[in-house]
Design an enzyme around this catalytic site. Structure first.
Site, PDB file in Angstrom:
ATOM      1  CB  THR A   3       4.714  -3.227   5.758  1.00  0.00           C
ATOM      2  OG1 THR A   3       3.852  -2.080   5.800  1.00  0.00           O
ATOM      3  CG2 THR A   3       4.491  -4.227   4.483  1.00  0.00           C
ATOM      4  CD  GLU A  12       3.337   6.219   5.736  1.00  0.00           C
ATOM      5  OE1 GLU A  12       3.477   7.111   4.946  1.00  0.00           O
ATOM      6  OE2 GLU A  12       3.477   4.989   5.237  1.00  0.00           O
ATOM      7  CB  CYS A  17       0.706  -4.987   1.620  1.00  0.00           C
ATOM      8  SG  CYS A  17      -0.682  -4.110   2.659  1.00  0.00           S
ATOM      9  CG  ASN A  18       1.562  -7.826   7.173  1.00  0.00           C
ATOM     10  OD1 ASN A  18       1.932  -8.799   7.694  1.00  0.00           O
ATOM     11  ND2 ASN A  18       2.673  -6.944   6.859  1.00  0.00           N
ATOM     12  CB  THR A  19      -3.666  -4.582   5.339  1.00  0.00           C
ATOM     13  OG1 THR A  19      -3.148  -3.697   6.198  1.00  0.00           O
ATOM     14  CG2 THR A  19      -5.205  -4.171   5.001  1.00  0.00           C
ATOM     15  CB  SER A  31      -0.800   0.185   1.134  1.00  0.00           C
ATOM     16  OG  SER A  31      -0.118  -0.084   2.465  1.00  0.00           O
ATOM     17  CE1 TYR A  39      -4.140   0.436  -0.394  1.00  0.00           C
ATOM     18  CE2 TYR A  39      -3.907  -2.082  -0.915  1.00  0.00           C
ATOM     19  CZ  TYR A  39      -3.745  -0.833  -1.531  1.00  0.00           C
ATOM     20  OH  TYR A  39      -3.284  -0.615  -2.894  1.00  0.00           O
ATOM     21  N   GLY A  40      -5.106  -0.202   5.747  1.00  0.00           N
ATOM     22  CA  GLY A  40      -5.289  -0.986   7.114  1.00  0.00           C
ATOM     23  C   GLY A  40      -6.656  -0.467   7.691  1.00  0.00           C
TER      24      GLY A  40
HETATM   25  N1  DGL Z   1       1.235  -2.140   4.279  1.00  0.00           N
HETATM   26  C1  DGL Z   1       0.384  -2.384   5.542  1.00  0.00           C
HETATM   27  C2  DGL Z   1       0.208  -3.587   6.105  1.00  0.00           C
HETATM   28  O1  DGL Z   1       1.329  -4.051   6.127  1.00  0.00           O
HETATM   29  C3  DGL Z   1       0.372  -1.006   6.515  1.00  0.00           C
HETATM   30  C4  DGL Z   1      -0.073   0.295   5.808  1.00  0.00           C
HETATM   31  C5  DGL Z   1      -1.618   0.414   5.620  1.00  0.00           C
HETATM   32  O2  DGL Z   1      -2.409   0.286   6.273  1.00  0.00           O
HETATM   33  O3  DGL Z   1      -1.662   0.526   4.314  1.00  0.00           O
HETATM   34  O4  DGL Z   1      -0.632  -4.090   6.922  1.00  0.00           O
END
Ligand code: DGL
Length: 301
Positions: free
Chosen positions: A216, A181, A77-79, A15, A46-47
């Site tokens: 991340t 961020e 990206c985990n989300t 993201s 995204y989260g």
């Molecule tokens: N990249 C997202 C994750 O690893 C974190 C940033 C987001 O919420 O987009 O969950």
């Protein structure tokens, strides 16, 4: 479809900047590939969004990398992994790997209780009575997972850990992504926010042995997480999925793409959906090296 002279090209998607921590671990391990990285910075975070929106954003990002010539997609990206892995796999004609399964596996591989921690009654290794051998508890090791709200609500980590025989306590930490961020990786405000999140998680799970960083951005505040855990008297083992994902990607190339030629002159190309200048500035701290070749693209809303 790859051209006859096409060299192994790995698409990496996040993201935003956070997935660069995964790319950071991919680069030394798979140094012979070309990389295309997309940070969907215009639509980050995204989260905090709904499943339908995350799936829509993640699918358009994945399709963009396919169109750029990716032979393999790493969802860094985990989300996006938690909410859209199955949809992306169904949509793309290339192998797709996410960060959750490798992260859960990494936690399962390190189930020993950490040193220097005050033992708890429910620790796997319980204290033996005089004259008896140590008793090994049958209770599964317990993992605390920190992640975004959407990842936690999906229970993707809890399910992946359960399949590996591990119990999980899931803790949403919505304030951490904006703080990272902002570059506040060693800031008193971030330390206080972390203290509150970790105290709340530990209050319900004092017997936890492992802390899994399910986002991340969290590896960037790993030293602060470690010192906060120590201050709270729970120096848990900390796991992040970046290195485990890089290893899983290398294994996947061996089994599924063994015949793609290695790149004689590996390249790295970056795409961002918002400010190139900001991507270069913040991204270099995530990747640990300057970012050249950043292109601005528009994936719509
Ligand atoms: N990249 C997202 C994750 O690893 C974190 C940033 C987001 O919420 O987009 O969950």
């Amino acid at each position: 479809m790859p051209t006859p002279h096409h060299n192994l090209t790995i698409g990496v998607f996040d993201s935003g900047f956070g997935g660069l921590t995964v790319l950071h671990d991919l680069l030394p391990l798979i140094s012979y590939a070309n990389y295309i990285y997309l940070g969907d910075t215009a639509r980050l975070p995204y989260g905090s969004k709904s499943r339908a929106t995350i799936v829509r954003y993640a699918l358009s990002s994945a399709r963009f990398l396919l169109a750029q010539g990716a032979d393999l997609l790493v969802i860094a990206c985990n989300t996006a992994t938690a909410l859209a892995l199955e949809e992306i796999r169904a949509d793309l004609p290339i192998p797709v790997i996410g960060v959750i399964q490798p992260g859960a596996q990494a936690a399962a591989n390190t189930t020993n209780p950490p040193k220097n921690r005050v033992p708890h009654l429910r620790d796997s290794l319980t204290v033996a009575k005089v004259g008896e051998p140590p008793q090994i508890s049958t209770e599964p090791p317990h993992v605390i997972v920190l992640a975004t709200t959407a990842t936690i609500q999906s229970h993707a980590y809890a399910q992946a850990l359960k399949a590996l025989g591990l119990e999980a306590t899931e803790k949403a930490c919505p304030l951490l992504v904006p703080l990272v961020e902002e570059g506040w990786t060693n800031h008193p405000v971030t330390a206080e926010v972390l203290r509150i999140y970790l105290s709340e998680a530990l209050a319900t799970t004092p017997h936890a042995t492992t802390l899994l960083l399910g986002c991340t951005h969290y590896p960037l505040i790993r030293p602060l997480i470690q010192s906060t855990l120590e201050t709270l008297g729970h120096p848990l083992q900390i796991i992040d999925s970046a290195y485990a994902t890089a290893q899983a990607t290398a294994a996947l190339i061996t089994t599924q793409l063994p015949n793609l030629p290695q790149s004689p002159h590996p390249t790295q190309t970056f795409y961002a959906t918002d400010s190139v200048e900001k991507f270069q500035r913040l991204g270099s701290s995530f990747l640990g090296q300057p970012l050249n070749q950043v292109h601005l693209i528009d994936l719509g809303g």
